[in-house]
Motif scaffolding. Structure first.
Motif, PDB file in Angstrom:
ATOM      1  N   GLN A  86       0.731  -1.156  -0.030  1.00  0.00           N
ATOM      2  CA  GLN A  86       0.077   0.117   0.051  1.00  0.00           C
ATOM      3  C   GLN A  86       0.846   1.182  -0.133  1.00  0.00           C
ATOM      4  N   PRO A  87       0.689   2.244  -0.797  1.00  0.00           N
ATOM      5  CA  PRO A  87       1.342   3.433  -0.878  1.00  0.00           C
ATOM      6  C   PRO A  87       1.021   4.340   0.217  1.00  0.00           C
ATOM      7  N   LYS A  88       1.556   4.279   1.344  1.00  0.00           N
ATOM      8  CA  LYS A  88       1.373   4.929   2.582  1.00  0.00           C
ATOM      9  C   LYS A  88       2.220   6.168   2.351  1.00  0.00           C
ATOM     10  N   HIS A  89       3.380   6.130   1.936  1.00  0.00           N
ATOM     11  CA  HIS A  89       4.498   7.140   1.896  1.00  0.00           C
ATOM     12  C   HIS A  89       5.092   7.601   0.733  1.00  0.00           C
ATOM     13  N   ILE A  90       4.785   8.557   0.133  1.00  0.00           N
ATOM     14  CA  ILE A  90       5.011   8.956  -1.280  1.00  0.00           C
ATOM     15  C   ILE A  90       5.839  10.057  -1.300  1.00  0.00           C
ATOM     16  N   LEU A  91       6.936   9.957  -2.229  1.00  0.00           N
ATOM     17  CA  LEU A  91       7.742  10.958  -2.374  1.00  0.00           C
ATOM     18  C   LEU A  91       7.608  11.960  -3.646  1.00  0.00           C
ATOM     19  N   PHE A  92       7.362  13.170  -3.476  1.00  0.00           N
ATOM     20  CA  PHE A  92       7.031  14.176  -4.754  1.00  0.00           C
ATOM     21  C   PHE A  92       8.278  15.104  -4.752  1.00  0.00           C
ATOM     22  N   PRO A  93       9.428  14.814  -5.434  1.00  0.00           N
ATOM     23  CA  PRO A  93      10.272  15.962  -5.419  1.00  0.00           C
ATOM     24  C   PRO A  93       9.804  16.890  -6.412  1.00  0.00           C
ATOM     25  N   GLU A 148      16.462   5.990   3.265  1.00  0.00           N
ATOM     26  CA  GLU A 148      16.220   6.659   4.587  1.00  0.00           C
ATOM     27  C   GLU A 148      14.783   6.560   5.075  1.00  0.00           C
ATOM     28  N   ASN A 149      13.903   6.831   4.170  1.00  0.00           N
ATOM     29  CA  ASN A 149      12.403   7.268   4.744  1.00  0.00           C
ATOM     30  C   ASN A 149      11.445   6.391   4.365  1.00  0.00           C
ATOM     31  N   HIS A 150      11.681   5.015   3.801  1.00  0.00           N
ATOM     32  CA  HIS A 150      11.104   4.057   3.323  1.00  0.00           C
ATOM     33  C   HIS A 150       9.708   4.522   2.454  1.00  0.00           C
ATOM     34  N   ILE A 151      10.131   4.969   1.411  1.00  0.00           N
ATOM     35  CA  ILE A 151       9.025   5.257   0.588  1.00  0.00           C
ATOM     36  C   ILE A 151       8.586   4.519  -0.252  1.00  0.00           C
ATOM     37  N   ASP A 152       7.288   4.560  -0.252  1.00  0.00           N
ATOM     38  CA  ASP A 152       6.603   3.431  -1.224  1.00  0.00           C
ATOM     39  C   ASP A 152       6.177   3.702  -2.666  1.00  0.00           C
ATOM     40  N   MET A 153       6.476   4.809  -3.185  1.00  0.00           N
ATOM     41  CA  MET A 153       5.988   5.452  -4.317  1.00  0.00           C
ATOM     42  C   MET A 153       6.869   6.743  -4.663  1.00  0.00           C
ATOM     43  N   LEU A 154       7.258   6.897  -5.841  1.00  0.00           N
ATOM     44  CA  LEU A 154       8.048   8.204  -6.110  1.00  0.00           C
ATOM     45  C   LEU A 154       7.191   8.656  -7.466  1.00  0.00           C
ATOM     46  N   VAL A 155       6.921  10.092  -7.192  1.00  0.00           N
ATOM     47  CA  VAL A 155       6.424  10.728  -8.210  1.00  0.00           C
ATOM     48  C   VAL A 155       7.134  11.932  -8.703  1.00  0.00           C
ATOM     49  N   MET A 156       6.980  12.067 -10.102  1.00  0.00           N
ATOM     50  CA  MET A 156       7.787  13.110 -10.585  1.00  0.00           C
ATOM     51  C   MET A 156       6.884  13.653 -11.938  1.00  0.00           C
ATOM     52  N   ILE A 173      15.518   2.730  -9.516  1.00  0.00           N
ATOM     53  CA  ILE A 173      14.319   2.790  -8.747  1.00  0.00           C
ATOM     54  C   ILE A 173      13.627   1.280  -8.477  1.00  0.00           C
ATOM     55  N   ASP A 174      13.452   0.898  -7.410  1.00  0.00           N
ATOM     56  CA  ASP A 174      12.980  -0.336  -6.940  1.00  0.00           C
ATOM     57  C   ASP A 174      11.582  -0.244  -6.379  1.00  0.00           C
ATOM     58  N   ILE A 175      11.165   0.901  -6.501  1.00  0.00           N
ATOM     59  CA  ILE A 175       9.571   1.322  -6.132  1.00  0.00           C
ATOM     60  C   ILE A 175       8.731   1.587  -7.315  1.00  0.00           C
ATOM     61  N   PRO A 176       7.432   1.726  -7.182  1.00  0.00           N
ATOM     62  CA  PRO A 176       6.470   2.112  -8.405  1.00  0.00           C
ATOM     63  C   PRO A 176       6.939   3.725  -8.461  1.00  0.00           C
ATOM     64  N   PHE A 177       7.130   3.939  -9.652  1.00  0.00           N
ATOM     65  CA  PHE A 177       7.258   5.380  -9.986  1.00  0.00           C
ATOM     66  C   PHE A 177       6.183   5.959 -10.882  1.00  0.00           C
ATOM     67  N   LEU A 178       6.015   7.020 -10.403  1.00  0.00           N
ATOM     68  CA  LEU A 178       4.539   7.816 -11.255  1.00  0.00           C
ATOM     69  C   LEU A 178       5.042   8.859 -11.909  1.00  0.00           C
ATOM     70  N   ALA A 179       4.966   8.882 -13.295  1.00  0.00           N
ATOM     71  CA  ALA A 179       5.291  10.012 -14.176  1.00  0.00           C
ATOM     72  C   ALA A 179       4.171  10.887 -14.483  1.00  0.00           C
ATOM     73  N   LEU A 180       3.883  11.975 -14.087  1.00  0.00           N
ATOM     74  CA  LEU A 180       2.964  12.951 -14.414  1.00  0.00           C
ATOM     75  C   LEU A 180       3.487  13.510 -15.698  1.00  0.00           C
ATOM     76  N   GLN A 181       2.289  14.018 -16.483  1.00  0.00           N
ATOM     77  CA  GLN A 181       2.957  14.532 -17.796  1.00  0.00           C
ATOM     78  C   GLN A 181       2.590  15.953 -18.075  1.00  0.00           C
ATOM     79  N   ASN A 182       1.865  16.731 -16.968  1.00  0.00           N
ATOM     80  CA  ASN A 182       1.627  18.097 -17.212  1.00  0.00           C
ATOM     81  C   ASN A 182       0.935  18.361 -18.165  1.00  0.00           C
TER      82      ASN A 182
END
Length: 282
Positions: free
Chosen positions: A153-160, A237-245, A269-278
């Motif tokens: 479950q994506p409980k912690h998401i990183l959005f740089p 370091e922060n146990h991220i479940d999904m990366l968003v860029m 990248i060994d977690i799901p990676f969501l690429a938004l396309q603007n």
């Protein structure tokens, strides 16, 4: 109603991405379009074409594609018999990127979910050529699922973000609706040598706050000049479940999306990676 496109080459990685998709969207009323573009398969064996003829080979590949797609639907319904989900198959004599773009426009697709690698499963590359092509050229958000990734479950998401991109409401709403059932925390990570934001950056930050209002947002700052390394370290370091860029002109994602740069920078990248396309679609 959420509309999802799932490209497949009938590999285990592709089916794993489909399983992740139905798990992720188990609470949402969703339509899944499972697509196989088989034009490359037709021309894979030139000797066979000379022997059997192009028309016969095309018919055989097409029929095989249809049968395998039907098998996938049967298998995914066995895996997840969810009444909220309906499935459609698309078998097309086309190349992957062109057919994906056609379906995105025709069906107003919300999200493409696919494996980072396909049949070849080349360990020397991170994404695989098909996933990269779709992220680069198809005007739709893409969620790339790593090889053999087990659903979490994506409980912690990183959005740089640098807060310079004019975000689209539809794109952020997609992320909001995906994350909110899991009460996910989204870390908005600003990587810069300075913590100070311009007026433009503050406006974009406020837009994010308003649009992602269903989620808990944490606004973080990392003082660094090494964008990729900082992201990778933060994930670990922060146990991220999904990366968003966000992929747009002059964005960080555009800078790293070329395969040579991904390899060079070791963005493993060994977690799901969501690429938004603007997107311009509303």
């Amino acid at each position: 109603m959420r509309k999802i496109l799932i490209p497949t080459d009938f590999s285990e990685n592709a089916f794993n991405a489909l399983k992740y998709a139905v798990d992720l969207l188990k609470y949402e009323l969703s339509e899944f379009y499972i697509m196989h573009a088989f034009q490359d398969d037709i021309y894979a064996d030139e000797d066979l074409i000379e022997k059997e003829g192009l028309e016969n080979v095309t018919r055989s590949v097409s029929e095989n594609s249809e049968e395998q797609l039907k098998d996938i639907v049967t298998n995914i319904k066995d895996f997840s018999p969810n009444p909220n989900h309906s499935f459609f198959i698309v078998s097309s004599n086309n190349v992957l990127v062109d057919e994906a773009e056609t379906i995105v426009e025709k069906e107003n697709i919300d999200l493409i979910i696919m494996g980072t690698k396909g049949r070849t499963n080349d360990k020397t590359i991170t994404f695989g050529s098909h996933a990269l092509q779709v992220i680069k050229y198809v005007p739709c958000p893409v969620l790339a699922i790593p090889v053999n990734f087990k659903y979490t479950q994506p409980k912690h998401i990183l959005f740089p973000t640098n807060y310079l991109i004019p975000y689209k409401r539809r794109e952020l709403k997609l992320l909001c609706e995906m994350a909110s059932p899991y009460r996910a925390v989204i870390d908005m990570l600003y990587i810069s040598a300075s913590e100070k934001l311009s007026m433009r950056q503050k406006d974009n930050q406020n837009f994010i706050k308003e649009t992602l209002c269903k989620n808990e947002l944490r606004f973080k700052v990392e003082k660094s000049k090494h964008f990729i390394n900082t992201i990778y370290k933060y994930i670990k370091e922060n146990h991220i479940d999904m990366l968003v860029m966000v992929n747009t002109r002059h964005s960080f994602l555009e800078d790293i999306i070329e395969q040579s740069k991904v390899d060079e920078l070791s963005l493993n990248i060994d977690i799901p990676f969501l690429a938004l396309q603007n997107l311009k679609r509303e």
